[in-house]
Each structure stands twice: as structure tokens, then as C-alpha cells.
Design an enzyme around this catalytic site. Structure first.
Site, PDB file in Angstrom:
ATOM      1  N   SER A  28       0.822  -1.214   0.000  1.00 47.11           N
ATOM      2  CA  SER A  28       0.000   0.000   0.000  1.00 47.11           C
ATOM      3  C   SER A  28       0.854   1.261   0.000  1.00 47.11           C
ATOM      4  O   SER A  28       0.327   2.369   0.021  1.00 47.11           O
ATOM      5  CB  SER A  28      -0.919   0.024   1.227  1.00 47.11           C
ATOM      6  OG  SER A  28      -0.150  -0.021   2.425  1.00 47.11           O
ATOM      7  N   ASN A 115      -1.732  -2.382  13.541  1.00 47.60           N
ATOM      8  CA  ASN A 115      -3.183  -2.172  13.542  1.00 47.60           C
ATOM      9  C   ASN A 115      -3.561  -0.847  14.200  1.00 47.60           C
ATOM     10  O   ASN A 115      -4.354  -0.076  13.657  1.00 47.60           O
ATOM     11  CB  ASN A 115      -3.888  -3.332  14.245  1.00 47.60           C
ATOM     12  CG  ASN A 115      -3.749  -4.637  13.492  1.00 47.60           C
ATOM     13  OD1 ASN A 115      -3.189  -4.670  12.393  1.00 47.60           O
ATOM     14  ND2 ASN A 115      -4.239  -5.720  14.069  1.00 47.60           N
ATOM     15  N   HIS A 163     -39.730  22.361 -10.988  1.00 43.51           N
ATOM     16  CA  HIS A 163     -39.785  21.489 -12.176  1.00 43.51           C
ATOM     17  C   HIS A 163     -39.077  22.138 -13.368  1.00 43.51           C
ATOM     18  O   HIS A 163     -39.382  21.819 -14.523  1.00 43.51           O
ATOM     19  CB  HIS A 163     -41.230  21.156 -12.549  1.00 43.51           C
ATOM     20  CG  HIS A 163     -42.028  20.598 -11.420  1.00 43.51           C
ATOM     21  ND1 HIS A 163     -41.969  19.275 -11.036  1.00 43.51           N
ATOM     22  CD2 HIS A 163     -42.898  21.207 -10.550  1.00 43.51           C
ATOM     23  CE1 HIS A 163     -42.774  19.079 -10.007  1.00 43.51           C
ATOM     24  NE2 HIS A 163     -43.344  20.225  -9.688  1.00 43.51           N
ATOM     25  N   SER A 284     -13.185  25.845 -27.490  1.00 47.27           N
ATOM     26  CA  SER A 284     -13.307  24.642 -28.312  1.00 47.27           C
ATOM     27  C   SER A 284     -12.148  24.592 -29.305  1.00 47.27           C
ATOM     28  O   SER A 284     -11.696  25.624 -29.806  1.00 47.27           O
ATOM     29  CB  SER A 284     -14.637  24.658 -29.069  1.00 47.27           C
ATOM     30  OG  SER A 284     -14.646  23.702 -30.110  1.00 47.27           O
ATOM     31  N   LYS A 290     -17.095  29.158 -29.016  1.00 53.04           N
ATOM     32  CA  LYS A 290     -17.483  28.466 -27.786  1.00 53.04           C
ATOM     33  C   LYS A 290     -16.764  29.001 -26.562  1.00 53.04           C
ATOM     34  O   LYS A 290     -15.597  29.371 -26.592  1.00 53.04           O
ATOM     35  CB  LYS A 290     -17.196  26.962 -27.904  1.00 53.04           C
ATOM     36  CG  LYS A 290     -18.036  26.229 -28.924  1.00 53.04           C
ATOM     37  CD  LYS A 290     -19.504  26.201 -28.548  1.00 53.04           C
ATOM     38  CE  LYS A 290     -19.757  25.365 -27.301  1.00 53.04           C
ATOM     39  NZ  LYS A 290     -19.383  23.954 -27.475  1.00 53.04           N
ATOM     40  N   GLU A 297     -18.702  21.923 -15.097  1.00 53.18           N
ATOM     41  CA  GLU A 297     -18.989  20.577 -15.584  1.00 53.18           C
ATOM     42  C   GLU A 297     -18.146  19.528 -14.867  1.00 53.18           C
ATOM     43  O   GLU A 297     -18.642  18.444 -14.521  1.00 53.18           O
ATOM     44  CB  GLU A 297     -18.752  20.521 -17.095  1.00 53.18           C
ATOM     45  CG  GLU A 297     -19.804  21.285 -17.881  1.00 53.18           C
ATOM     46  CD  GLU A 297     -19.520  21.351 -19.367  1.00 53.18           C
ATOM     47  OE1 GLU A 297     -20.403  21.781 -20.105  1.00 53.18           O
ATOM     48  OE2 GLU A 297     -18.396  20.973 -19.792  1.00 53.18           O
ATOM     49  N   TYR A 324      -9.100  -6.006  12.957  1.00 52.28           N
ATOM     50  CA  TYR A 324      -8.509  -5.540  11.709  1.00 52.28           C
ATOM     51  C   TYR A 324      -8.508  -6.655  10.684  1.00 52.28           C
ATOM     52  O   TYR A 324      -8.243  -7.816  10.989  1.00 52.28           O
ATOM     53  CB  TYR A 324      -7.075  -5.042  11.920  1.00 52.28           C
ATOM     54  CG  TYR A 324      -6.458  -4.514  10.641  1.00 52.28           C
ATOM     55  CD1 TYR A 324      -6.723  -3.223  10.217  1.00 52.28           C
ATOM     56  CD2 TYR A 324      -5.651  -5.319   9.842  1.00 52.28           C
ATOM     57  CE1 TYR A 324      -6.205  -2.737   9.029  1.00 52.28           C
ATOM     58  CE2 TYR A 324      -5.111  -4.854   8.654  1.00 52.28           C
ATOM     59  CZ  TYR A 324      -5.394  -3.559   8.250  1.00 52.28           C
ATOM     60  OH  TYR A 324      -4.881  -3.089   7.068  1.00 52.28           O
ATOM     61  N   GLN A 329      -7.279  -1.919   4.214  1.00 52.74           N
ATOM     62  CA  GLN A 329      -6.285  -1.186   3.437  1.00 52.74           C
ATOM     63  C   GLN A 329      -6.965  -0.341   2.359  1.00 52.74           C
ATOM     64  O   GLN A 329      -6.407   0.648   1.890  1.00 52.74           O
ATOM     65  CB  GLN A 329      -5.291  -2.160   2.794  1.00 52.74           C
ATOM     66  CG  GLN A 329      -4.162  -1.503   2.016  1.00 52.74           C
ATOM     67  CD  GLN A 329      -3.069  -2.499   1.668  1.00 52.74           C
ATOM     68  OE1 GLN A 329      -2.319  -2.957   2.532  1.00 52.74           O
ATOM     69  NE2 GLN A 329      -2.999  -2.868   0.402  1.00 52.74           N
ATOM     70  N   LYS A 332      -8.284   4.105   2.451  1.00 57.15           N
ATOM     71  CA  LYS A 332      -7.571   5.389   2.352  1.00 57.15           C
ATOM     72  C   LYS A 332      -7.723   6.107   1.026  1.00 57.15           C
ATOM     73  O   LYS A 332      -7.885   7.332   0.992  1.00 57.15           O
ATOM     74  CB  LYS A 332      -6.085   5.172   2.649  1.00 57.15           C
ATOM     75  CG  LYS A 332      -5.830   4.651   4.054  1.00 57.15           C
ATOM     76  CD  LYS A 332      -4.414   4.183   4.224  1.00 57.15           C
ATOM     77  CE  LYS A 332      -4.293   3.338   5.472  1.00 57.15           C
ATOM     78  NZ  LYS A 332      -5.037   2.056   5.364  1.00 57.15           N
TER      79      LYS A 332
END
Length: 465
Positions: A28, A115, A163, A284, A290, A297, A324, A329, A332
């Protein structure tokens, strides 16, 4: 394929080297090296306590403490070699300490397990992340509040929607204050989560505590925790503090996504309510006209990842027995990702909102369309004693007449209005402007200028140190 690197710190039980693919799958360190600062802080508190309790000699404490500071300096300077064969941040730091000061480094792990070590590191990080996001959320809240004050002073009117259909006119300041209220709750969720996770698992050891005469209250205080965890099984095996953090992140992400959606819509040519700053938009590669709302977004899109991080960890922990398990692992990366994602989105919006230009003439005209004052006509009749349901039907009929002829309510003739109800006339319809509609919504929490000003004053007090 076998590994020929140096012997594992846990390797006494094993007669065969770890398979190389297992090494890769098990490690890890590629992501948990981010916890190096927290890991060394935890070790410094632990070794100091071991010295205070007489478990280690003063000389051993000094040697280990100086060695840990030297390792930390290497990490901060970018001069530390992170090794996959040492699995994780804890073993990398401990092995580097052993390389630096010799076998005495092994005494650092007295009365401690990986642990409780990982649990305290991760709690430290998550608590600090929660407080940091609370601060960044508060900063955006202050920005939105300032924008509300500007919009109120300018008297900008915006169509309010239900709506996604024009419903009733509101003040733009009222719209800003809705997000101020959401962000205030978001901040409080992070603060609440930080308060609940303010417990140190250090000293829980593997799962059952330790026979060594340690002082868990001392290490908790040294690390800035309010108290130690009350149960050793819970201390090493629970990750609800991370779940609560991720839940707060998901709700904040949803709020920012809703804000993003509105800014995207309002910036379109069809709406034309606002212009986003060039500094926070892109162009664009093929269409020169554009101006794309990429920040909004992406903020909207990244909310999905933040939601997924919460669901991912819920799925991990739902089937893990105490205490544990290696499954944990997986706790995170989602926390790191949600924290990083929201940190930048909050900063971007705090920068972007003051640079956004609202077009008051466009928003006012849009608020006047769509028969947004129809409810005001119904309320006028109701105040005159007409049952509201009857008034509602009368005005609905008038909207039908107006819409079929492409007119607004105030364009209807005196005869048409009186035919619908004797209390109505052209003078009444002409007086029901969007400005009067907004002024009339003076109930507590409403959009009337005096109510919005009250809300701004209260929010200002809430932001006071």
C-alpha cells in the site's frame, strides 16, 4: 517468482520469501506514504510515552526520537526511498529508522501494532482533512454571502423555478442565500465528524490492548486528540469515522453539483442570465465561438466519484468481522480522493463566483415571463375573501386565455379580467409586477428584501470568529 530483498520486519515466522506478485498486490506504500507525517508524529508520541513510563531508557528515547526526526527531514526533502518490498508507510519508516540507528529502532514497536498504528495515522489525517474542508467550505460561504449582499443592493430579480418551469420571482440574493444555508450545514457536518473522530486508537495494539504499562491518555493528548478510544477492538477495527467524513463529502459534493448545474444552465445562450469569467472557462478546438463552463462541468462530474468513494468504503466494511482485516487497506484512497477533489472545487468556486457577471435586465425579463405573478393574483382574490381553491381556478383560467393568445396577465383587457371575476380589473393586473411580488413574500425566510437582509445579517454573525 520470489523476492530477494532484505528480510521482512515480520518475517520470523516465514521460511520462504514473499512471491513477487503478492508483494505488488499486498503493498500500500504507493498511496499510504501520504500518511508519513502522521505516522512519524504517532511514533514520536509513542516513544516519548514509553520513556515516561520507564519502558525505554532516556538514551533509547533520545536515539529513536532523533532518528525519527532525521527520517522525517529526508521525507520532506524528497530524499526518502520508498520501497515496495517494505509494503507500507509504517514498515518503510521503521526500516529506514533501523538503517539509520540500528537494532534499537525495533524497540519503537514495543506495546504497539501496525493495527493501532495505521488507525491513529488515518484518524489524524481524516480529522485534519475534515477541519480543512470545513474551513474551505466556510470560505466559499463567505464569498456567496458577499455576492448576496451585492445582488441585494443592486435589486437583481431572478426567476424562481420548480420542475425547471418559471414559478415565482425571487431576489438573486435569495438564491445566493440558499447556497449559503447549504454550505453552513456542510461546514457543520465536517466539524461534527471531526469532533466524533477526536479519539486516539494508539495503544489498542493488535486488538486486545497490551500488558505493558502504557499511558494512552498521554499519547492521545500529545497527538491533539480529546481522548483515547474506549474499546481496543473498536479502536483498530472501526472505520465509521472515515465513512462519516465521506458522507459529509458526498453531501457537499451534491450541493456543489447542484450549483454547477444552475451555473451551466444560466450561462447558456438560451438563458443568458450570467457570463462566467474567461479565467474559469475554456474554448473549443474547432468552434471558435465556444466558451465552455468546464469548471462547473467537472465539479458536477466529480461529484459522482465522491459518491462512489462513500459507497466503496461502505461495501468494504459491511462484511468485515472484528477487528482488523486487510480489506481495511482499501479505506484510504477514497478518503484521499474525496478530500483532494473537494479541496480544489471549493477553491475554484471561491475564485470564480466574484468574477461572474449577472445580467439583471435579462433575469428580470425572464422573471416576468411564464406568468410568474399568477399566484399573486390568486392571493389578491383570497385576501378579498375568495376561497383560495376558487381563486386558483379563476387565475388558471386567465392564464389559459393569456397563453392561447400569446399575452401576459397584465396584457389582458379589463373586460376579460372582470369576466373571470368581478374583483379583477386591468389596474389590479398592472400592479402585480415582479417587484411587488418579491416585496410581498415577507414571511420569515422569504424573498422580500427586508427578509433577505435579515438573513444576511444573521449569516454574517454566523461567520464571526
Amino acid at each position: 517468482m520470489t523476492n530477494t530483498q532484505d528480510k521482512k520486519l515480520w518475517g520470523g515466522r516465514f521460511a520462504e520469501a514473499t512471491d513477487g506478485l503478492v508483494e505488488l498486490f499486498n503493498a500500500s506504500v504507493g498511496f499510504d506514504q501520504r500518511l508519513a507525517e502522521q505516522d512519524i508524529r504517532g511514533s514520536l508520541a509513542h516513544v516519548a510515552m514509553l520513556g515516561e513510563q520507564g519502558i525505554l531508557t532516556p538514551e533509547e528515547v533520545t536515539l529513536i526520537t532523533e532518528g525519527l526526526h532525521a527520517v522525517l527531514a529526508d521525507i520532506r526533502a524528497g530524499q526518502f526511498e520508498w520501497r515496495l518490498d517494505r509494503e507500507d508507510v509504517h514498515m518503510n519508516v521503521e526500516a529506514a529508522l533501523r538503517d539509520r540507528i540500528g537494532p534499537v529502532a525495533g524497540k519503537l514497536h514495543t506495546a504497539r501494532s501496525r493495527n493501532d498504528q495505521v488507525a491513529v495515522d488515518f484518524r489524524l489525517f481524516t480529522k485534519e482533512a475534515a477541519l480543512d474542508l470545513a474551513g474551505k467550505t466556510r470560505a466559499l460561504r463567505a464569498v456567496m454571502l458577499a455576492e448576496a449582499e451585492k445582488a441585494l443592493d443592486a435589486g437583481v430579480i431572478l426567476p424562481g423555478y420548480t420542475h425547471l418551469q418559471v414559478a415565482q420571482p425571487i431576489l438573486l440574493a435569495h438564491w445566493f442565500m440558499a447556497y449559503v444555508a447549504m454550505l453552513e450545514r456542510d461546514e457543520s457536518r465536517f466539524l461534527d465528524a471531526a469532533a466524533r473522530m477526536d479519539e486516539s486508537p494508539l495503544g489498542s495494539s493488535a486488538l486486545a490492548g497490551t500488558p505493558w504499562p502504557i499511558d494512552r491518555h498521554a499519547t492521545a493528548a500529545a497527538l491533539g486528540f480529546a481522548r483515547p478510544t474506549a474499546n481496543s477492538l473498536d479502536g483498530v477495527g472501526s472505520r465509521d469515522f472515515a465513512l462519516e467524513f465521506l458522507a459529509a463529502c458526498a453531501i457537499l459534493g451534491a450541493h456543489l453539483s447542484r450549483l454547477s448545474e444552475e451555473l451551466i444552465l444560466y450561462s447558456t445562450f438560451e438563458f443568458g442570465f450570467l457570463t462566467l469569467p474567461d479565467s474559469h472557462t475554456t474554448g473549443s478546438s474547432i468552434m471558435p465561438q465556444k466558451k465552455n463552463p468546464d469548471v462547473s462541468e467537472l465539479a458536477r462530474g466529480k461529484a459522482g466519484r465522491v459518491f462512489g468513494n462513500l459507497m466503496g468504503l461502505l461495501t468494504v466494511v459491511k462484511g468485515t468481522p472484528l477487528a482488523y482485516n486487510k480489506d481495511l487497506q482499501e479505506d484510504k484512497e477514497g478518503v484521499f480522493d474525496s478530500y483532494d477533489t473537494l479541496s480544489i472545487v471549493l477553491r475554484l468556486y471561491a475564485e470564480m463566483m466574484p468574477r461572474t457577471t449577472w445580467h439583471a435586465d435579462v433575469t428580470r425579463a425572464a422573471a416576468a415571463r411564464g406568468y410568474s405573478t399568477a399566484t399573486d393574483v390568486a392571493d389578491f382574490l383570497a385576501r378579498a375573501g375568495v376561497p383560495f381553491r376558487e381563486a386558483h381556478e379563476v387565475v388558471g383560467g386567465l392564464v389559459g386565455v393569456a397563453s392561447r393568445s400569446g399575452r401576459q396577465l397584465w396584457d389582458l383587457t379589463d373586460e376579460e379580467l372582470r369576466a373571470a371575476h368581478p374583483l379583477l380589473c386591468a389596474e389590479v393586473a398592472a400592479g402585480l409586477t415582479v417587484e411587488e411580488s418579491v416585496k410581498g413574500r415577507a414571511s420569515f425566510g422569504g424573498t422580500a428584501p427586508e427578509r433577505v437582509r435579515e438573513a444576511i445579517r444573521a449569516a454574517r454573525q454566523g461567520l464571526a470568529p
